[in-house]
Structure formats: structure tokens, C-alpha cells
Write a protein that holds these residues in place. Sequence first.
Motif, mmCIF file in Angstrom:
data_model
loop_
_atom_site.group_PDB
_atom_site.id
_atom_site.type_symbol
_atom_site.label_atom_id
_atom_site.label_comp_id
_atom_site.label_asym_id
_atom_site.label_seq_id
_atom_site.Cartn_x
_atom_site.Cartn_y
_atom_site.Cartn_z
ATOM 1 N N PHE A 108 18.100 -28.505 -6.561
ATOM 2 C CA PHE A 108 17.119 -27.632 -7.127
ATOM 3 C C PHE A 108 16.723 -28.142 -8.791
ATOM 4 O O PHE A 108 15.812 -28.446 -9.543
ATOM 5 C CB PHE A 108 17.306 -25.768 -6.667
ATOM 6 N N GLY A 109 18.458 -27.856 -9.434
ATOM 7 C CA GLY A 109 18.339 -28.413 -10.676
ATOM 8 C C GLY A 109 17.604 -29.955 -11.224
ATOM 9 O O GLY A 109 16.703 -30.207 -11.790
ATOM 10 N N LEU A 110 17.561 -30.782 -9.755
ATOM 11 C CA LEU A 110 17.403 -32.166 -9.933
ATOM 12 C C LEU A 110 15.666 -32.125 -9.627
ATOM 13 O O LEU A 110 15.152 -32.541 -10.706
ATOM 14 C CB LEU A 110 18.058 -33.238 -9.118
ATOM 15 N N ARG A 111 15.270 -31.064 -9.171
ATOM 16 C CA ARG A 111 13.537 -32.018 -8.377
ATOM 17 C C ARG A 111 12.847 -31.128 -10.014
ATOM 18 O O ARG A 111 12.048 -31.750 -9.895
ATOM 19 C CB ARG A 111 14.210 -30.905 -7.451
ATOM 20 N N ASN A 112 13.810 -29.560 -10.134
ATOM 21 C CA ASN A 112 12.601 -29.176 -11.277
ATOM 22 C C ASN A 112 12.807 -29.906 -12.320
ATOM 23 O O ASN A 112 11.636 -29.815 -12.991
ATOM 24 C CB ASN A 112 13.601 -28.086 -11.373
ATOM 25 N N ASN A 113 13.701 -30.485 -12.742
ATOM 26 C CA ASN A 113 14.114 -31.688 -13.791
ATOM 27 C C ASN A 113 12.568 -32.499 -13.432
ATOM 28 O O ASN A 113 12.187 -33.364 -14.543
ATOM 29 C CB ASN A 113 15.085 -32.158 -14.599
ATOM 30 N N PHE A 114 12.308 -33.597 -12.848
ATOM 31 C CA PHE A 114 12.049 -34.045 -12.486
ATOM 32 C C PHE A 114 10.388 -33.500 -12.537
ATOM 33 O O PHE A 114 9.242 -34.226 -13.027
ATOM 34 C CB PHE A 114 12.082 -35.056 -10.955
ATOM 35 N N TYR A 115 10.373 -32.385 -12.033
ATOM 36 C CA TYR A 115 8.559 -31.904 -11.700
ATOM 37 C C TYR A 115 8.170 -31.557 -13.396
ATOM 38 O O TYR A 115 7.199 -31.328 -13.045
ATOM 39 C CB TYR A 115 8.658 -30.594 -10.433
ATOM 40 N N ILE A 116 9.242 -31.099 -14.052
ATOM 41 C CA ILE A 116 8.666 -30.732 -14.994
ATOM 42 C C ILE A 116 8.651 -31.842 -16.024
ATOM 43 O O ILE A 116 8.476 -31.429 -17.524
ATOM 44 C CB ILE A 116 9.199 -29.729 -15.967
ATOM 45 N N GLY A 117 9.084 -32.963 -16.135
ATOM 46 C CA GLY A 117 9.261 -34.784 -16.139
ATOM 47 C C GLY A 117 10.627 -34.552 -17.543
ATOM 48 O O GLY A 117 9.615 -35.941 -18.417
#
Length: 294
Positions: free
Chosen positions: A13-22
Amino acid sequence: MAEMASTGPDPLFGLRNNFYIGAYQAAINNSDVPNLSADDAVERDTLVYRSYIALGSYQLVINEIDDSAATPLQAVKLLALYLSSPDNKETVITSLHELLGDSAIGNNPILRLIAGIVFMHEQDYNEALKHTNAGGTMELHALNVQIFIKMHRSDYAEKQLRIMQQADEDHTLTQLANAWLNLAVGGSKIQEAYLIFQDFSEKNQMTSPILNGKAVCCMHMGNFDEAETLLLEALNKDTKDSETLANLVVCSLHLGKPSTRYLSQLKISHPDHMLVGCAASAEEIFDRAVQTVA
């Protein structure tokens, strides 16, 4: 892959979220997640390599992903090859078609996503939709929203957004897609888009895409001074970001400030950017007009 339906805690979740927001460097720095399943480990690697691609480290991705890697990683390598040089375009598109035509792997969500990204870059939106329109993951639906916005079909984009909202209204990609669509629709929706980006900036670290999102909203609302402040903050985070430089050109023109340096930086770092093409066309028209008068 941010599946539409999932159960239990999400280790990525954290990794994915960081990627999504740039927050690409944060995604890379925090990618050492323990006890991942084989599938999750592959997804983790795709997110890390896509973060490197977003930071412009194409050659690292090309060098590290070998021919024995899983299909999603092969697809990510093709994206790195595609973005690294115009000379690779035809080879990459041929390879993508070969992978997509393989019945054993052709329906892989990451492969379809990368195909959609590449064909969107090519402005071949119908070809992109052939591979993305079936959806299946939040990322595929979010990409569909972007493609339909580029096709000026906000009605179809809204249908994709509704699917995302039904699956997970609070998902980062759902919120981002909502903001993109609000920006595309314009009018009173601009304020709603601004509030979404504002919410992101309060809950997460400030990233270039979020700052640019807020700045574009400000420009639509005529708040060019605030937009410039946000864009200069984004420029401090990434001096070569194409959207930041392009938005600074537009913002500076509205403020009556020199924009030449930003346009020059954009030409050097992103010669294929749409704004560079528009500026070149305008210069040619001006030169022809001068010659006619002379």
C-alpha cells in the motif's frame, strides 16, 4: 497491480501510494518490504522500476531487467527502452504486439497498462484502448480516464471514474482521476479539483505532480501569483520536470514575466513536448510573416 477487489492487508500500500502521488524516490527508498509472495515481489519490482523510469533513470532499468524476468518486468523494460530514445520506438511497439498476441501472457494487467501508456504517448488512443478498456485494475481504469480526457470524451472518462468510485471511492487513483476529470470539465469543477489536490498536499509529502495539479487549478481560476509560487516549489524538487517547465512558461506569460529560460530548459530536456512544438510552429509562422512584409 492494485486489483479492483482485494482482501486482507496490502503489504504494498505505502509503496503504491508513493508511486501514485509522484513520490518516486520515497517509493524506491521504502521498497524493502519483508515476506512478500512471489506475485507481490514482482509487483514491488515493477513499481520500483517504474519509479526509476519516472526519474529518468532509463538505462538502469534496461540494464537490470534481463530476458528471464517475469512478463510485467519485461513490459516495464520496454517502457524504459521506448522513453530512452526515439530510435527504439518501432522495436518496442513490435515487441509489445508480440507479447500482447501471446495467449499465455497477453492479458497480463501490467503488460496491458504499459501498452496503453506507450500508445497514449503515440497519440494512438484507439490502439491504447484496445488493451486498457477492459479494465481490471485501478491503474487501468485511471489510464482510461486520462485517455478519454485526451480524446475530449469526458462522458466516457466519467463512466470510468464511476467504476473506480464503486470499487473504492477513497483510493488515491480514484481521487486523482476525479481531479483530472474536474480539470477537463472546467467551470465550477475547478474548485473541486483544487480541493482534492489540497487534500493530497495536507496528507502526503508535496510532490511535483500534486504541486502542478494545484497550480493548474490556480491558473484556471486566474490566481497566477499563487500558481507561480507552487510551480517554483515544484521546480525546486525537479528542475527537469516537463509539466513544471511547461506550466511555468504559461504562468510567466500571464504574469508578464520572461518565459524564455523555462522554454529553453524544456527544449533541452524534453524536445518532443507539445509546448515546444507549438512554440516552434509559432516561430515559423512569425518568420514567414516577417519575410512577407519585408
